[in-house]
Write a protein that holds these residues in place. Structure first.
Motif, PDB file in Angstrom:
ATOM      1  N   PHE A   1      48.292  35.442  51.815  1.00 44.19           N
ATOM      2  CA  PHE A   1      48.546  35.549  50.384  1.00 44.19           C
ATOM      3  C   PHE A   1      48.369  37.014  49.988  1.00 44.19           C
ATOM      4  O   PHE A   1      47.337  37.621  50.262  1.00 44.19           O
ATOM      5  CB  PHE A   1      47.606  34.633  49.587  1.00 44.19           C
ATOM      6  CG  PHE A   1      47.967  33.179  49.738  1.00 44.19           C
ATOM      7  CD1 PHE A   1      48.761  32.552  48.790  1.00 44.19           C
ATOM      8  CD2 PHE A   1      47.553  32.462  50.840  1.00 44.19           C
ATOM      9  CE1 PHE A   1      49.119  31.219  48.941  1.00 44.19           C
ATOM     10  CE2 PHE A   1      47.898  31.129  51.006  1.00 44.19           C
ATOM     11  CZ  PHE A   1      48.681  30.508  50.051  1.00 44.19           C
TER      12      PHE A   1
ATOM     13  N   MET B   1      40.743  43.542  44.901  1.00 39.74           N
ATOM     14  CA  MET B   1      40.981  42.135  44.559  1.00 39.74           C
ATOM     15  C   MET B   1      40.258  41.729  43.273  1.00 39.74           C
ATOM     16  O   MET B   1      40.422  40.623  42.797  1.00 39.74           O
ATOM     17  CB  MET B   1      40.511  41.221  45.699  1.00 39.74           C
ATOM     18  CG  MET B   1      41.353  41.321  46.942  1.00 39.74           C
ATOM     19  SD  MET B   1      40.925  40.049  48.148  1.00 39.74           S
ATOM     20  CE  MET B   1      39.322  40.615  48.711  1.00 39.74           C
TER      21      MET B   1
ATOM     22  N   ILE C   1      47.087  34.571  42.520  1.00 38.96           N
ATOM     23  CA  ILE C   1      46.096  33.510  42.367  1.00 38.96           C
ATOM     24  C   ILE C   1      44.773  34.203  42.069  1.00 38.96           C
ATOM     25  O   ILE C   1      44.388  35.141  42.766  1.00 38.96           O
ATOM     26  CB  ILE C   1      45.936  32.665  43.649  1.00 38.96           C
ATOM     27  CG1 ILE C   1      47.261  32.082  44.095  1.00 38.96           C
ATOM     28  CG2 ILE C   1      44.900  31.565  43.427  1.00 38.96           C
ATOM     29  CD1 ILE C   1      47.185  31.416  45.476  1.00 38.96           C
TER      30      ILE C   1
ATOM     31  N   ALA D   1      38.912  34.598  47.796  1.00 32.01           N
ATOM     32  CA  ALA D   1      40.092  35.477  47.713  1.00 32.01           C
ATOM     33  C   ALA D   1      40.363  36.124  49.065  1.00 32.01           C
ATOM     34  O   ALA D   1      41.512  36.178  49.521  1.00 32.01           O
ATOM     35  CB  ALA D   1      39.882  36.535  46.630  1.00 32.01           C
TER      36      ALA D   1
ATOM     37  N   PHE E   1      41.976  33.582  51.519  1.00 29.33           N
ATOM     38  CA  PHE E   1      43.409  33.356  51.303  1.00 29.33           C
ATOM     39  C   PHE E   1      44.218  34.616  51.604  1.00 29.33           C
ATOM     40  O   PHE E   1      45.343  34.520  52.093  1.00 29.33           O
ATOM     41  CB  PHE E   1      43.666  32.806  49.897  1.00 29.33           C
ATOM     42  CG  PHE E   1      43.340  31.345  49.806  1.00 29.33           C
ATOM     43  CD1 PHE E   1      44.270  30.387  50.179  1.00 29.33           C
ATOM     44  CD2 PHE E   1      42.093  30.922  49.402  1.00 29.33           C
ATOM     45  CE1 PHE E   1      43.975  29.034  50.141  1.00 29.33           C
ATOM     46  CE2 PHE E   1      41.773  29.573  49.352  1.00 29.33           C
ATOM     47  CZ  PHE E   1      42.714  28.623  49.731  1.00 29.33           C
ATOM     48  N   GLN E   2      43.662  35.770  51.368  1.00 28.97           N
ATOM     49  CA  GLN E   2      44.339  37.003  51.762  1.00 28.97           C
ATOM     50  C   GLN E   2      44.527  37.017  53.278  1.00 28.97           C
ATOM     51  O   GLN E   2      45.588  37.380  53.781  1.00 28.97           O
ATOM     52  CB  GLN E   2      43.539  38.218  51.312  1.00 28.97           C
ATOM     53  CG  GLN E   2      44.239  39.536  51.594  1.00 28.97           C
ATOM     54  CD  GLN E   2      43.405  40.705  51.118  1.00 28.97           C
ATOM     55  OE1 GLN E   2      42.268  40.876  51.555  1.00 28.97           O
ATOM     56  NE2 GLN E   2      43.958  41.500  50.214  1.00 28.97           N
TER      57      GLN E   2
ATOM     58  N   HIS F   1      48.656  38.512  46.903  1.00 23.36           N
ATOM     59  CA  HIS F   1      48.280  38.897  45.540  1.00 23.36           C
ATOM     60  C   HIS F   1      47.128  38.023  45.046  1.00 23.36           C
ATOM     61  O   HIS F   1      47.231  37.388  44.002  1.00 23.36           O
ATOM     62  CB  HIS F   1      49.512  38.766  44.631  1.00 23.36           C
ATOM     63  CG  HIS F   1      49.524  39.759  43.521  1.00 23.36           C
ATOM     64  ND1 HIS F   1      49.728  41.098  43.704  1.00 23.36           N
ATOM     65  CD2 HIS F   1      49.341  39.604  42.194  1.00 23.36           C
ATOM     66  CE1 HIS F   1      49.678  41.710  42.543  1.00 23.36           C
ATOM     67  NE2 HIS F   1      49.433  40.819  41.615  1.00 23.36           N
ATOM     68  N   VAL F   2      46.046  37.992  45.806  1.00 21.46           N
ATOM     69  CA  VAL F   2      44.879  37.214  45.399  1.00 21.46           C
ATOM     70  C   VAL F   2      43.871  38.116  44.707  1.00 21.46           C
ATOM     71  O   VAL F   2      43.737  39.290  45.045  1.00 21.46           O
ATOM     72  CB  VAL F   2      44.220  36.483  46.590  1.00 21.46           C
ATOM     73  CG1 VAL F   2      45.094  35.374  47.102  1.00 21.46           C
ATOM     74  CG2 VAL F   2      43.858  37.446  47.697  1.00 21.46           C
ATOM     75  N   LYS F   3      43.193  37.550  43.736  1.00 21.73           N
ATOM     76  CA  LYS F   3      42.187  38.265  42.964  1.00 21.73           C
ATOM     77  C   LYS F   3      40.992  37.352  42.777  1.00 21.73           C
ATOM     78  O   LYS F   3      41.065  36.153  42.995  1.00 21.73           O
ATOM     79  CB  LYS F   3      42.734  38.655  41.580  1.00 21.73           C
ATOM     80  CG  LYS F   3      43.989  39.517  41.609  1.00 21.73           C
ATOM     81  CD  LYS F   3      43.681  40.926  41.994  1.00 21.73           C
ATOM     82  CE  LYS F   3      44.917  41.809  41.923  1.00 21.73           C
ATOM     83  NZ  LYS F   3      44.627  43.158  42.371  1.00 21.73           N
TER      84      LYS F   3
ATOM     85  N   PHE G   1      40.728  33.545  41.772  1.00 23.30           N
ATOM     86  CA  PHE G   1      39.641  32.630  42.093  1.00 23.30           C
ATOM     87  C   PHE G   1      38.450  32.959  41.206  1.00 23.30           C
ATOM     88  O   PHE G   1      38.163  34.124  40.947  1.00 23.30           O
ATOM     89  CB  PHE G   1      39.249  32.744  43.569  1.00 23.30           C
ATOM     90  CG  PHE G   1      40.326  32.233  44.477  1.00 23.30           C
ATOM     91  CD1 PHE G   1      40.372  30.892  44.815  1.00 23.30           C
ATOM     92  CD2 PHE G   1      41.293  33.081  44.978  1.00 23.30           C
ATOM     93  CE1 PHE G   1      41.375  30.405  45.639  1.00 23.30           C
ATOM     94  CE2 PHE G   1      42.302  32.607  45.803  1.00 23.30           C
ATOM     95  CZ  PHE G   1      42.340  31.264  46.135  1.00 23.30           C
TER      96      PHE G   1
ATOM     97  N   ARG H   1      53.284  32.671  48.769  1.00 27.79           N
ATOM     98  CA  ARG H   1      52.291  33.637  49.253  1.00 27.79           C
ATOM     99  C   ARG H   1      52.251  34.930  48.424  1.00 27.79           C
ATOM    100  O   ARG H   1      51.276  35.642  48.449  1.00 27.79           O
ATOM    101  CB  ARG H   1      52.562  33.992  50.719  1.00 27.79           C
ATOM    102  CG  ARG H   1      52.437  32.801  51.682  1.00 27.79           C
ATOM    103  CD  ARG H   1      51.021  32.738  52.186  1.00 27.79           C
ATOM    104  NE  ARG H   1      50.713  31.976  53.357  1.00 27.79           N
ATOM    105  CZ  ARG H   1      50.546  30.659  53.408  1.00 27.79           C
ATOM    106  NH1 ARG H   1      50.825  29.921  52.377  1.00 27.79           N
ATOM    107  NH2 ARG H   1      50.129  30.077  54.503  1.00 27.79           N
TER     108      ARG H   1
END
Length: 178
Positions: free
Chosen positions: A151, A72, A129, A143, A146-147, A153-155, A131, A125
């Motif tokens: 979601f 992430m 995104i 991150a 939200f994962q 594809h959070v980083k 953070f 989702r």
């Protein structure tokens, strides 16, 4: 660093910032006062008082969690390059309002309870995104949160806004928290 049974929980968390999340997810350790641990407690002591957990299995769990966390992570240079190809990339800054007022990444949005509700209810989702925070530690937790809510594809920005200022945009003011 090599963590062992003799490593304090402070040492474990310094080396593997997501260790508490991995321990809670897999063993219900460290998420609340009834299952928490003391910073000076050793990893072996934590394992012993939690049904004599297998130390090597716990260490593997921590390492696997760490590897997932690294997936992430974005360096400041990687974020710069992503933004060049996608100026509409969503960057969510989770710092306090006071920190936000001092310095920010152009185009980022400030995280509020209202924004959290909007993200959870309306944002796609599968869209990326990123953070960010001051140094990159709390953004990892955001991150992961939200994962955990679907979601895909959070980083998070490694080094936070401090790293961004140091490596990409020196005009962004650096500051220290007191």
């Amino acid at each position: 660093m090599m963590i062992t049974g003799a490593s304090s929980m402070t040492q474990v968390l310094e080396e593997f910032p997501g260790a508490q999340r991995a321990l809670f997810r897999n063993y219900h350790i460290g998420g609340c006062s009834s299952c928490g641990f003391q910073p000076t407690e050793t990893l072996q002591q934590v394992c012993d008082r939690n049904n004599k957990l297998d130390l090597e299995a716990v260490i593997r769990t921590i390492r696997q969690g760490h590897e997932a966390d690294l997936q992430m992570q974005l360096t400041p240079a990687q974020l710069r390059d992503l933004r060049a190809g996608n100026p509409a990339l969503k960057i969510v800054d989770i710092r306090t309002r006071e920190e936000w007022d001092v310095a920010r990444i152009e185009g980022a949005v400030h995280f509020t309870q209202e924004l959290m509700q909007e993200i959870l209810s309306r944002w796609p989702r599968e869209e990326m995104i990123v953070f960010c925070d001051h140094l990159g530690k709390k953004a990892l937790d955001a991150a992961a949160y939200f994962q955990g809510h679907g979601f895909t594809h959070v980083k998070f920005l490694a080094g936070g806004i401090y790293g961004w200022s140091r490596e990409v945009e020196p005009a962004v003011r650096r500051y220290k928290l007191e």
